[in-house]
Scaffold this motif. Structure first.
Motif, PDB file in Angstrom:
ATOM      1  N   ASN A   1       0.825  -1.204   0.000  1.00 15.65           N
ATOM      2  CA  ASN A   1       0.000   0.000   0.000  1.00 15.65           C
ATOM      3  C   ASN A   1       0.859   1.255   0.000  1.00 15.65           C
ATOM      4  O   ASN A   1       0.524   2.258  -0.630  1.00 15.65           O
TER       5      ASN A   1
ATOM      6  N   LYS B   1       1.951   1.798  -3.500  1.00 15.09           N
ATOM      7  CA  LYS B   1       0.855   2.337  -4.316  1.00 15.09           C
ATOM      8  C   LYS B   1       0.664   3.826  -4.039  1.00 15.09           C
ATOM      9  O   LYS B   1       0.471   4.624  -4.957  1.00 15.09           O
TER      10      LYS B   1
ATOM     11  N   LYS C   1       3.399   5.904  -5.699  1.00  8.06           N
ATOM     12  CA  LYS C   1       3.203   6.032  -7.140  1.00  8.06           C
ATOM     13  C   LYS C   1       2.103   7.042  -7.464  1.00  8.06           C
ATOM     14  O   LYS C   1       2.271   7.917  -8.330  1.00  8.06           O
TER      15      LYS C   1
ATOM     16  N   TYR D   1      -6.386   7.670  -4.677  1.00  6.65           N
ATOM     17  CA  TYR D   1      -5.932   6.480  -3.964  1.00  6.65           C
ATOM     18  C   TYR D   1      -7.161   5.812  -3.351  1.00  6.65           C
ATOM     19  O   TYR D   1      -7.795   6.367  -2.448  1.00  6.65           O
TER      20      TYR D   1
ATOM     21  N   ASP E   1      -7.295   2.109  -2.721  1.00  5.24           N
ATOM     22  CA  ASP E   1      -7.032   0.842  -2.044  1.00  5.24           C
ATOM     23  C   ASP E   1      -6.597   1.099  -0.609  1.00  5.24           C
ATOM     24  O   ASP E   1      -5.421   1.110  -0.282  1.00  5.24           O
TER      25      ASP E   1
END
Length: 407
Positions: free
Chosen positions: A285, A288, A291, A305, A307
């Motif tokens: 996470n 992610k 990024k 975002y 997730d």
């Protein structure tokens, strides 16, 4: 444009790679307390002497040079001036920015018990610098007390067992790994650690310390009065978001730096990702988030975002592997299905016929399906009786023309 990233962990390094891909000619500066990137999940390998500093690095050794990134290592942020767009560090280093990403992670929480916060032989285990300090102290230490039996505490014990240290682990819960495992799963690991030489004090907490003339802790006093003799103490009692230096910056800080769906903070052009946000404590996470934050820094706030599912832990000690996803403790009205065999333990928790928690110990191959079922709240009314044998194939149907369809 000049992009500045504070932190070289999972979020920071992923962001740096993404920034370079999207902005090949722009300037990137990375500021960090640590000298080198390292996987905190592997710090116990350093304590066991299985890996050195280079062996903990999760990016190529020439990452900064190859990506033309300026690294300001060994710098601790003292102040963030968001009006002047400047990062001021403790050694006099000042760095301006156009866009800033804060990815400082989290710090070990040392409770205010006795001399735990001041003694030179008491450490957290969060950074390579912590592991180095522990390793140096361990050269002349035999008796080790570890406060906390979560993943960090057991990692520390696992590493130091390789050095044949005498270890006592103190845990205020009634079992080890209380956040990750239930009683049955935890008992298996406790047995393995005890067979390796560890002792446990469960249902106990540190109440005080006894120190020598040098200020070192020589005994940890438990709440029942027992005194544990020690040369070295490791505190693994939780973490706090690493927000030191940002308090007067105008950023909205609660348990972490608050961000919107685009990972931008309350201050324009300042983003945050990873543990410092308090959104998630797991490595994928954080990557992610790094990024997505980088994409939004370069391309404008286009990527959300989404997730935020962080309830997942994979554990491996002494070759015994466990996976825990979602809820650990069932609530009133939940249905629990468990199955235990010689080398396998499985438990599923359902709320209104939907899987909300799954624990598997033993062979965890092909378990990705359970995270999917929990995240997407799939109704399993007709599949609960075979919950432990499900695969993604169980959710495909066949149309009249023979074509597969996802159900």
């Amino acid at each position: 444009m000049k992009y500045v990233i504070i932190g070289i962990g999972a979020a920071g390094m992923t962001a740096a790679k993404t920034l370079r891909e999207l902005a090949p000619e722009d300037e990137i500066v990375m500021i960090s307390v640590d000298e080198k990137p390292h996987s905190r999940c592997m710090l116990h390998k350093y304590l066991s002497h299985e890996r050195n500093e280079d062996g903990l690095n999760f990016v190529p050794s020439d990452f900064f040079e190859k990506n033309r990134i300026t690294q300001a290592a060994g710098q601790r942020v003292e102040k963030l001036d968001t009006e002047k767009k400047q990062v001021i560090c403790d050694k006099g280093f000042v760095c301006s920015y156009d866009k800033l990403l804060i990815a400082t992670g989290a710090e070990s929480f040392i409770p205010p018990v006795g001399a735990l916060r001041t003694a030179p032989n008491v450490f957290g285990l969060r950074h390579l610098s912590d592991a180095k300090a522990i390793d140096k102290c361990a050269e002349n230490a035999q008796k080790v007390v570890i406060i906390g039996s979560g993943l960090v505490g057991l990692d520390a014990a696992y590493g130091l067992l390789e050095q044949k240290k005498d270890i006592v682990i103190v845990e205020m819960a009634d079992r080890i790994l209380p956040i990750q495992l239930d009683e049955t799963g935890a008992a298996q690991y406790q047995k393995l650690f005890e067979q390796a030489g560890c002792q446990f004090r469960l249902g106990r907490r540190g109440a005080d310390t006894v120190c020598n003339d040098a200020g070192e802790v020589t005994h940890v006093v438990l709440d029942d009065g027992e005194k544990l003799s020690c040369d070295l103490v490791i505190v693994a009692a939780g973490v706090r978001s690493a927000v030191a230096g940002f308090e007067d910056s105008g950023l909205l800080i609660d348990r972490g730096i608050q961000v919107n769906d685009y990972l931008e903070t309350s201050v324009k052009d300042v983003y945050a990702a990873g543990d410092v946000t308090g959104l998630s404590g797991i490595w994928p996470n954080a990557q992610k988030q790094g990024k997505i934050a980088a994409q939004n820094m370069v391309l404008g706030n286009k990527y959300q975002y989404e997730d935020r599912f962080a309830a997942k832990n994979t554990i491996n000690f002494f070759g015994l592997v466990s996976l825990c996803v979602g809820k650990l403790n069932p609530e009133e009205g939940d249905e629990v299905i468990a199955r235990e065999a010689a080398n396998q333990y499985q438990r599923a928790i359902f709320t209104d016929n939907k899987l909300v928690g799954f624990l598997q110990q033993g062979d965890i191959s092909h378990d990705g399906i359970y995270q999917y079922l929990i995240k997407n709240q799939i109704d399993l009314s007709d599949k609960k009786d075979r919950i432990f044998s499900l695969s993604f194939g169980d959710f495909y149907g066949v149309k009249e023309n023979g074509e597969y369809s996802w159900t």
